[in-house]
Design an enzyme around this catalytic site. Structure first.
Site, PDB file in Angstrom:
ATOM      1  N   TYR A   1      44.071  27.811  70.111  1.00 51.66           N
ATOM      2  CA  TYR A   1      43.653  27.379  69.770  1.00 51.66           C
ATOM      3  C   TYR A   1      41.664  28.477  69.248  1.00 51.66           C
ATOM      4  O   TYR A   1      41.613  28.699  68.241  1.00 51.66           O
ATOM      5  CB  TYR A   1      42.122  26.229  70.644  1.00 51.66           C
ATOM      6  CG  TYR A   1      41.232  25.777  69.629  1.00 51.66           C
ATOM      7  CD1 TYR A   1      41.290  24.928  68.578  1.00 51.66           C
ATOM      8  CD2 TYR A   1      39.930  26.075  70.100  1.00 51.66           C
ATOM      9  CE1 TYR A   1      39.924  24.235  67.698  1.00 51.66           C
ATOM     10  CE2 TYR A   1      38.803  25.499  68.873  1.00 51.66           C
ATOM     11  CZ  TYR A   1      38.878  25.211  68.315  1.00 51.66           C
ATOM     12  OH  TYR A   1      37.488  24.920  67.785  1.00 51.66           O
TER      13      TYR A   1
ATOM     14  N   LYS B   1      41.336  29.795  65.710  1.00 46.48           N
ATOM     15  CA  LYS B   1      40.042  29.515  65.355  1.00 46.48           C
ATOM     16  C   LYS B   1      39.287  31.337  64.645  1.00 46.48           C
ATOM     17  O   LYS B   1      38.925  31.707  63.861  1.00 46.48           O
ATOM     18  CB  LYS B   1      38.924  29.713  65.779  1.00 46.48           C
ATOM     19  CG  LYS B   1      39.234  28.149  66.099  1.00 46.48           C
ATOM     20  CD  LYS B   1      39.287  26.823  65.066  1.00 46.48           C
ATOM     21  CE  LYS B   1      37.276  26.424  64.441  1.00 46.48           C
ATOM     22  NZ  LYS B   1      37.398  25.678  63.129  1.00 46.48           N
TER      23      LYS B   1
HETATM   24  N1  LIG Z   1      33.485  20.013  68.847  1.00 52.08           N
HETATM   25  C1  LIG Z   1      32.721  21.243  69.127  1.00 52.08           C
HETATM   26  O1  LIG Z   1      32.703  20.750  70.395  1.00 52.08           O
HETATM   27  C2  LIG Z   1      32.712  22.241  68.693  1.00 52.08           C
HETATM   28  C3  LIG Z   1      32.707  23.385  68.771  1.00 52.08           C
HETATM   29  C4  LIG Z   1      32.475  24.466  68.173  1.00 52.08           C
HETATM   30  C5  LIG Z   1      33.634  24.583  66.800  1.00 52.08           C
HETATM   31  N2  LIG Z   1      34.438  23.237  66.594  1.00 52.08           N
HETATM   32  C6  LIG Z   1      35.032  23.190  64.345  1.00 52.08           C
HETATM   33  O2  LIG Z   1      34.163  21.977  63.584  1.00 52.08           O
HETATM   34  C7  LIG Z   1      35.223  21.171  63.307  1.00 52.08           C
HETATM   35  C8  LIG Z   1      35.451  20.026  63.744  1.00 52.08           C
HETATM   36  O3  LIG Z   1      35.442  19.756  64.765  1.00 52.08           O
HETATM   37  P1  LIG Z   1      34.838  17.790  65.495  1.00 52.08           P
HETATM   38  O4  LIG Z   1      34.667  18.708  66.946  1.00 52.08           O
HETATM   39  O5  LIG Z   1      34.250  17.474  64.145  1.00 52.08           O
HETATM   40  O6  LIG Z   1      36.506  17.847  64.953  1.00 52.08           O
HETATM   41  P2  LIG Z   1      37.159  16.484  65.088  1.00 52.08           P
HETATM   42  O7  LIG Z   1      38.707  15.850  65.710  1.00 52.08           O
HETATM   43  O8  LIG Z   1      36.797  15.428  65.418  1.00 52.08           O
HETATM   44  O9  LIG Z   1      37.434  16.348  63.155  1.00 52.08           O
HETATM   45  C9  LIG Z   1      37.943  17.520  62.368  1.00 52.08           C
HETATM   46  C10 LIG Z   1      38.980  15.923  61.379  1.00 52.08           C
HETATM   47  O10 LIG Z   1      40.143  17.190  60.528  1.00 52.08           O
HETATM   48  C11 LIG Z   1      40.795  16.369  60.238  1.00 52.08           C
HETATM   49  N3  LIG Z   1      42.759  17.167  60.405  1.00 52.08           N
HETATM   50  C12 LIG Z   1      43.073  17.431  61.652  1.00 52.08           C
HETATM   51  N4  LIG Z   1      43.486  18.112  60.580  1.00 52.08           N
HETATM   52  C13 LIG Z   1      43.695  17.780  59.491  1.00 52.08           C
HETATM   53  C14 LIG Z   1      44.936  18.491  58.343  1.00 52.08           C
HETATM   54  N5  LIG Z   1      46.055  18.824  58.682  1.00 52.08           N
HETATM   55  N6  LIG Z   1      44.184  18.063  57.032  1.00 52.08           N
HETATM   56  C15 LIG Z   1      43.290  16.994  57.264  1.00 52.08           C
HETATM   57  N7  LIG Z   1      42.700  17.156  57.790  1.00 52.08           N
HETATM   58  C16 LIG Z   1      42.748  17.596  59.041  1.00 52.08           C
HETATM   59  C17 LIG Z   1      40.830  15.368  61.438  1.00 52.08           C
HETATM   60  O11 LIG Z   1      41.602  14.464  60.745  1.00 52.08           O
HETATM   61  C18 LIG Z   1      39.327  15.213  62.143  1.00 52.08           C
HETATM   62  O12 LIG Z   1      38.691  14.380  60.950  1.00 52.08           O
HETATM   63  C19 LIG Z   1      36.438  22.239  63.813  1.00 52.08           C
HETATM   64  O13 LIG Z   1      37.078  23.173  63.235  1.00 52.08           O
HETATM   65  C20 LIG Z   1      36.029  23.162  64.961  1.00 52.08           C
HETATM   66  O14 LIG Z   1      37.004  23.279  65.362  1.00 52.08           O
HETATM   67  C21 LIG Z   1      33.593  22.373  66.899  1.00 52.08           C
HETATM   68  C1  LIG Z   2      35.939  21.343  85.703  1.00 49.51           C
HETATM   69  C2  LIG Z   2      35.785  20.361  84.398  1.00 49.51           C
HETATM   70  C3  LIG Z   2      35.157  19.557  85.513  1.00 49.51           C
HETATM   71  O1  LIG Z   2      34.315  18.913  85.765  1.00 49.51           O
HETATM   72  C4  LIG Z   2      35.175  20.329  83.450  1.00 49.51           C
HETATM   73  C5  LIG Z   2      35.998  20.919  81.722  1.00 49.51           C
HETATM   74  C6  LIG Z   2      35.429  21.341  80.629  1.00 49.51           C
HETATM   75  C7  LIG Z   2      35.673  20.883  79.921  1.00 49.51           C
HETATM   76  C8  LIG Z   2      36.461  20.068  79.242  1.00 49.51           C
HETATM   77  C9  LIG Z   2      35.136  21.627  78.714  1.00 49.51           C
HETATM   78  C10 LIG Z   2      33.753  22.732  79.198  1.00 49.51           C
HETATM   79  C11 LIG Z   2      33.547  23.843  78.136  1.00 49.51           C
HETATM   80  C12 LIG Z   2      34.403  22.937  76.755  1.00 49.51           C
HETATM   81  C13 LIG Z   2      34.458  23.335  75.863  1.00 49.51           C
HETATM   82  C14 LIG Z   2      33.385  24.162  74.843  1.00 49.51           C
HETATM   83  O2  LIG Z   2      31.953  23.701  75.134  1.00 49.51           O
HETATM   84  C15 LIG Z   2      33.285  24.695  73.859  1.00 49.51           C
HETATM   85  C16 LIG Z   2      34.311  24.412  72.949  1.00 49.51           C
HETATM   86  C17 LIG Z   2      34.958  24.950  71.740  1.00 49.51           C
HETATM   87  C18 LIG Z   2      35.311  24.692  70.149  1.00 49.51           C
HETATM   88  O3  LIG Z   2      35.010  25.288  68.828  1.00 49.51           O
HETATM   89  C19 LIG Z   2      35.701  22.949  70.523  1.00 49.51           C
HETATM   90  C20 LIG Z   2      35.930  22.594  71.872  1.00 49.51           C
HETATM   91  C21 LIG Z   2      35.213  23.343  72.760  1.00 49.51           C
HETATM   92  C22 LIG Z   2      37.023  24.058  73.116  1.00 49.51           C
HETATM   93  C23 LIG Z   2      34.968  22.703  74.448  1.00 49.51           C
HETATM   94  C24 LIG Z   2      36.517  21.913  74.908  1.00 49.51           C
HETATM   95  C25 LIG Z   2      36.078  21.427  76.436  1.00 49.51           C
HETATM   96  C26 LIG Z   2      35.418  22.258  77.486  1.00 49.51           C
HETATM   97  C27 LIG Z   2      35.528  23.144  77.703  1.00 49.51           C
END
Ligand SMILES: NC(=O)c1ccc[n+]([C@@H]2O[C@H](COP(=O)([O-])OP(=O)(O)OC[C@H]3O[C@@H](n4cnc5c(N)ncnc54)[C@H](O)[C@@H]3O)[C@@H](O)[C@H]2O)c1
Ligand SMILES: C[C@@H](CO)CCC[C@@H](C)[C@H]1CC[C@H]2[C@@H]3[C@H](O)C=C4C[C@@H](O)CC[C@]4(C)[C@H]3CC[C@]12C
Length: 369
Positions: free
Chosen positions: A159, A163
């Site tokens: 992952y 990214k």
């Molecule tokens: N959730 C977090 O904490 C977090 C933190 C940092 C960055 N991000 C980034 O933010 C973005 C959104 O994350 P999220 O948490 O909303 O995830 P999410 O899984 O809820 O949303 C991702 C969306 O992308 C769509 N998708 C996946 N594969 C696809 C494909 N092949 N074609 C078209 N659509 C597709 C999914 O259907 C979904 O609706 C991601 O790029 C993720 O890397 C998330």
């Molecule tokens: C050791 C467990 C005891 O309670 C806790 C595990 C927690 C993990 C599942 C999450 C801790 C940190 C999270 C990640 C972080 O917040 C940032 C992220 C970046 C984003 O791009 C995608 C999601 C994630 C990797 C997020 C995923 C879940 C954790 C690893």
């Protein structure tokens, strides 16, 4: 407000617009971008809630499509002025193969860039991640760092690797000529751990706590800070960047911005308790209940079980060596780059963000009864 010449002339495309962050960005654009004429939402899975948006003044076009299919992306993008590329496979639990993660996150992003060039879409905002920087596999702390803080970004997990590669593609594409001869302007936003209404992992912890009789057990020391940012503020940053990219192309093009707000610095578990506590859960233990070496052993066992069971079923628990390392390594940001470059201030205070998230968790509770 936009003047009448500017009003309602822009076409935006949001990939991944039906996911957790995507839905907030879509709703925020409809509320906060007066120049929108058409909003295209491109996602593999379209949400039923899109229907309610189609009755407003902006044309909302839902496109079911796959970012790994270059022709589908290019067709959706034709005539768009701005693309906000959020779609991604967020998997740190071993649900998808490394190949699939690469295809969606890297090849998908390359397809979006090529579609910009082909169709003449000039502005590209990419949702990157803090994971592009770290925590690294060596477990080095990143304590209240900013976009220029030196840090050894070394990745092994599919992952963060995907990214980081995708972000590089987006930044390197800045300045490429798009159809019509104008330069492509790109930038990347790096959210830390996003929380708020719709956050699946918060939902999982809440249900786990209910199953355990209203308790969660502390595994991470309180001293390990994990960066968190409210989804509404991340969405607001996307809207602002997309809006300001044209005027400040020379300054913002090819730049990265951490997403930040006034959420407090806490450990991952203590932060979750800000919402889960008022919903009746208790975090047991002032210190981790298990020694770290035992957690590492359990996480390794989980990884082994996942591998052994893979031919039969998908075993993907929250705890694995990677998630343990991320949760157990300090990674927090402190920056004002977004404020300096495009005037960002959080739209939601910490109190608002907290209240909204608590209300959402409470609604989960009542809908489960
Ligand atoms: N959730 C977090 O904490 C977090 C933190 C940092 C960055 N991000 C980034 O933010 C973005 C959104 O994350 P999220 O948490 O909303 O995830 P999410 O899984 O809820 O949303 C991702 C969306 O992308 C769509 N998708 C996946 N594969 C696809 C494909 N092949 N074609 C078209 N659509 C597709 C999914 O259907 C979904 O609706 C991601 O790029 C993720 O890397 C998330
Ligand atoms: C050791 C467990 C005891 O309670 C806790 C595990 C927690 C993990 C599942 C999450 C801790 C940190 C999270 C990640 C972080 O917040 C940032 C992220 C970046 C984003 O791009 C995608 C999601 C994630 C990797 C997020 C995923 C879940 C954790 C690893």
């Amino acid at each position: 407000m936009a003047n009448s010449a500017q009003a309602q002339k822009l076409v935006y495309l949001v990939t991944g617009g039906c996911g957790f962050l995507g839905e907030h960005v879509v709703r925020m654009l409809l509320q906060q971008e007066p120049r929108l004429r058409e909003l295209r939402i491109f996602d593999l899975h379209l949400g039923p809630w899109l229907e309610e948006l189609k009755t407003g003044p902006v044309q909302v076009t839902a496109i079911q499509g796959d970012v790994t299919q270059a022709h589908e992306v290019a067709a959706a993008m034709d005539g768009a002025h701005v693309v906000i590329h959020i779609a991604g496979l967020v998997d740190v639990f071993g649900r998808a193969s490394p190949k699939t993660i690469h295809e969606v996150n890297v090849q998908g992003t390359q397809n979006v860039i090529e579609a910009c060039v082909q169709t003449g879409t000039q502005f590209l905002v990419y949702t990157s991640s803090m994971e592009v920087v770290g925590p690294n596999i060596k477990g080095h702390p990143f304590y209240r760092g900013n976009e220029d803080t030196p840090y050894e970004a070394v990745h092994k997990h599919p992952y963060p690797c995907s990214k980081a590669l995708a972000e590089r593609l987006v930044l390197e594409a800045n300045g490429r000529k798009v159809r019509g001869g104008l330069p492509l302007v790109t930038c990347a936003l790096r959210p830390t751990g996003i929380y708020g209404e719709g956050h699946q992992i918060m939902r999982d912890f809440y249900h786990q706590g209910l199953r355990l009789g209203g308790r969660l057990f502390r595994a991470i020391p309180t001293s390990v800070e994990h960066g968190r940012v409210y989804v509404g503020n991340v969405a607001w940053m996307h809207v602002l960047v997309a809006r300001e990219l044209e005027q400040w192309a020379a300054l913002m093009g090819g730049q990265v911005y951490f997403c930040y707000d006034k959420s407090p610095y806490k450990s991952y578990e203590d932060f979750n308790m800000e919402f889960l506590g008022p919903c009746g859960l208790r975090l047991v233990g002032a210190r981790p209940l298990l020694p770290y070496w035992l957690l590492v052993l359990l996480a390794t066992l989980n990884a082994l079980l996942q591998w052994l069971l893979r031919p039969l079923l998908l075993y993907a628990p929250l705890l694995n060596p990677y998630t343990l390392a991320v949760a157990n390594t300090t990674f927090t940001v402190s920056t004002n780059k977004a404020q300096r470059h495009f005037g960002y201030e959080p739209l939601f205070s910490w109190e608002d963000s907290r209240t909204r998230t608590i209300r959402w968790v409470q609604a989960l509770e009542s809908s489960a009864q």
